[in-house]
Scaffold this motif. Structure first.
Motif, mmCIF file in Angstrom:
data_model
loop_
_atom_site.group_PDB
_atom_site.id
_atom_site.type_symbol
_atom_site.label_atom_id
_atom_site.label_comp_id
_atom_site.label_asym_id
_atom_site.label_seq_id
_atom_site.Cartn_x
_atom_site.Cartn_y
_atom_site.Cartn_z
ATOM 1 N N GLY A 283 -25.141 28.323 -18.619
ATOM 2 C CA GLY A 283 -24.436 28.520 -17.361
ATOM 3 C C GLY A 283 -23.794 29.886 -17.241
ATOM 4 N N GLY A 288 -23.690 24.420 -16.895
ATOM 5 C CA GLY A 288 -24.647 23.837 -15.962
ATOM 6 C C GLY A 288 -25.858 23.351 -16.738
ATOM 7 N N GLU A 524 -22.722 24.461 -11.263
ATOM 8 C CA GLU A 524 -21.947 24.886 -12.422
ATOM 9 C C GLU A 524 -20.439 24.828 -12.192
ATOM 10 O OE1 GLU A 524 -23.260 28.685 -13.810
ATOM 11 O OE2 GLU A 524 -25.362 28.074 -13.941
#
Length: 592
Positions: A283, A288, A524
């Motif tokens: 991420g 994420g 995210e």
């Protein structure tokens, strides 16, 4: 030794002649620069006076070649070497230098070695420093070396010196006349030593070669995988780019990935050499890639080289992403201290070089009278001490260089995201068109010149291509051009995150943000209210925002990004998404 030298009486207006305000370079007062004539009886002076005059010229030479601020930087960049070769009592005069007059207080050996090691525009003698130059070498460096050699022979009781008058004439031609009234205080006959001063670190192609970068390169010689860990803005991407150039120079193929690697990325054909660089692993803003986590872990846990070729892998991960993974998943590769390199620590010399480069390219470039041009490293060092560590020092100095109030206001360093949100609020209040252009570029990731803006951009105050292209020059503190010169994006992810957070908390922009912002940021950054141990780089998805996000996911079939996402821990959000999704899509999303 002759520590104190004074030359005649200084004119009342002489200080103005000594400083070129644009270049911070010493300029010899005009009344000293005149043709050598019969009134100046150099030939009638004794050897000791002549030697004193030449030593004085060394001090004048230093003034011409390095300014006061640069000399202060030397104490940082050459700190270890200076302490190794000179006593603290000698260095104190260098540390305390604040005016051109203070140059006369410098120890003569220190003065000579500053000329030898620090003044880049002084050519080295043809035989090198520390050796007597040949007679046909008459450049400035050679004459500096001759002055040292002659003085040292004088200390050994020699009284006859060849070329003494010739050296004086050349120094006169370079720097002008010094007064006949040179006064000296004889404090001994200590020789001028010649030493090599080594800088704490160096710069290669605008990259400061930090200890961390060197450690990464060293580790890659022994390891297949190296993981670069650091706070947002600590220089991880810069490190990866430098490693990239280093291996390309060794004729390796280099492949770049963003956020995710798989076993397929690790395949290298026989007799091939591949460097795999992955920035922002898991991420760019927050953790994420929830749907791809198992694939990434599989690649991390299997560093064996498929295909028989030579493979090196360097990965960059944010501290807060690393910490979250450590709490929730048992990833052995992230626990291997031998391959995980922390890049958060910087020496004073490293930060000085980074800051100097950033300041040259920041706001001060456009304003030659800007007060921030005169900020010294000691003040910067004090400001960096307030950094709580959530963002890296290089990012802080980048922000200082473009937004000087972040440096000058007490407490601003403690919460940079909050301060950026204040900047965005002021921009929205005072110049909404610029704010909307910036918001548009953040939402799309990058803007391509000449490409028509999407229809929804009209909701941002009616901006169009013409507005964007006419106003980007006013946003250069925030924006940077891509390599092809045809695209624009925000300079750093911290600008994007702060703008995302500002709009997520602004009722006017919440819906537009959830409907049109690049979905990677939403995946995210957005977290449920009940999310435990939230990092500072997340934004809570409020209940009134559920319908807009669900509408986006269903309408654009983005369910794959929601697989295993923490937002599904919120039962109300989960039920709403389930009710709006087709049974088959829902079943696929929640299946393991």
């Amino acid at each position: 030794m002759l520590n104190h030298i004074s030359v005649g009486k200084k004119d009342d207006n002489e200080d103005s002649a000594l400083m070129n305000v644009t270049t911070d370079t010493y300029m010899e007062p005009f009344h000293r620069v005149q043709v050598l004539n019969e009134q100046f009886s150099w030939n009638n002076k004794d050897v000791f006076w002549k030697l004193t005059a030449l030593r004085y010229y060394l001090m004048v030479t230093l003034k011409h070649h390095i300014g006061i601020d640069e000399l202060k930087d030397v104490t940082v960049l050459f700190k270890t070497s200076l302490l190794q070769h000179f006593k603290e009592s000698i260095l104190k005069e260098l540390y305390d230098i604040n005016s051109w007059d203070d140059y006369a207080k410098l120890d003569i050996s220190l003065l000579y070695n500053l000329l030898r090691n620090v003044c880049k525009h002084i050519p080295s003698p043809t035989r090198g420093w520390g050796y007597d130059p040949p007679s046909d070498d008459v450049n400035l460096g050679a004459d500096i070396e001759r002055i040292r050699s002659i003085w040292n022979r004088y200390c050994d009781s020699e009284t006859e010196f060849m070329h003494l008058d010739d050296i004086f004439v050349r120094m006169f031609d370079r720097f002008g006349r010094i007064s006949e009234d040179v006064e000296v205080q004889d404090s001994g006959s200590e020789k001028i030593m010649s030493v090599e001063l080594k800088p704490e670190c160096s710069v290669n192609d605008r990259v400061v070669l930090t200890k961390a970068i060197k450690l990464v390169l060293s580790s890659l010689k022994k390891e297949t995988f190296v993981i670069v860990k650091g706070a947002v803005g600590s220089g991880k991407s810069t490190c990866l780019k430098y490693v990239d150039e280093h291996y390309r120079g060794k004729e390796w193929e280099v492949k770049w990935k963003e956020e995710i690697i798989t076993l397929r990325d690790l395949y290298v054909q026989e007799n091939k050499k591949l460097l795999l660089c992955c920035d922002n692993l898991f991420g760019a803003y927050n953790r994420g890639q929830f749907a791809s986590t198992s694939e990434i872990i599989e690649a991390l846990e299997n560093p064996g080289q498929e295909g028989g070729g030579n493979l090196k892998v360097v990965l960059a991960i944010h501290d807060h992403v690393y910490d979250e993974l450590q709490k929730s998943l048992n990833i052995k590769a992230l626990q291997n201290k031998r391959v995980v390199i922390d890049v958060n620590e910087f020496s004073d010399a490293e930060m000085l070089l980074i800051f100097n480069d950033q300041r040259k390219r920041g706001h001060c470039t456009r304003d030659l009278r800007c007060w921030f041009r005169n900020v010294d490293f000691r003040s910067l060092h004090d400001a960096l001490k307030e950094n709580p560590g959530k963002i890296g020092d290089p990012l802080l100095t980048l922000l200082y260089s473009n937004f000087h109030n972040l440096f000058s206001e007490n407490g601003a360093t403690q919460n940079i995201v909050k301060e950026l949100c204040t900047i965005y609020q002021n921009m929205l209040d005072n110049n909404p068109e610029l704010f909307h252009i910036l918001l548009y570029i953040m939402m799309v990731g990058d803007h391509e010149f000449k490409k028509k803006l999407p229809d929804w951009a009209a909701e941002l105050g009616g901006i169009n291509n013409e507005n964007v292209e006419q106003n980007v020059c006013h946003l250069d503190a925030f924006l940077v051009g891509r390599i092809d010169g045809q695209r624009l994006q925000l300079k750093h992810d911290i600008f994007s995150f702060a703008l995302f957070k500002f709009c997520a908390n602004h009722t006017k922009y919440q819906s537009l943000l959830l409907q049109h912002c690049q979905f990677q940021m939403i995946e995210e950054i957005m977290r449920p209210v009940s999310s435990p141990a939230q990092s500072d780089f997340c934004v809570i998805l409020k209940e009134e925002m559920f319908p807009d996000l669900v509408s986006r996911i269903v309408g654009q079939n983005l369910h794959m990004y929601m697989k295993s996402h923490p937002l599904l821990d919120n039962l109300e959000f989960k039920d709403l998404l389930k009710n709006k999704s087709s049974p088959d899509v829902w079943k696929t999303m929640i299946s393991n």
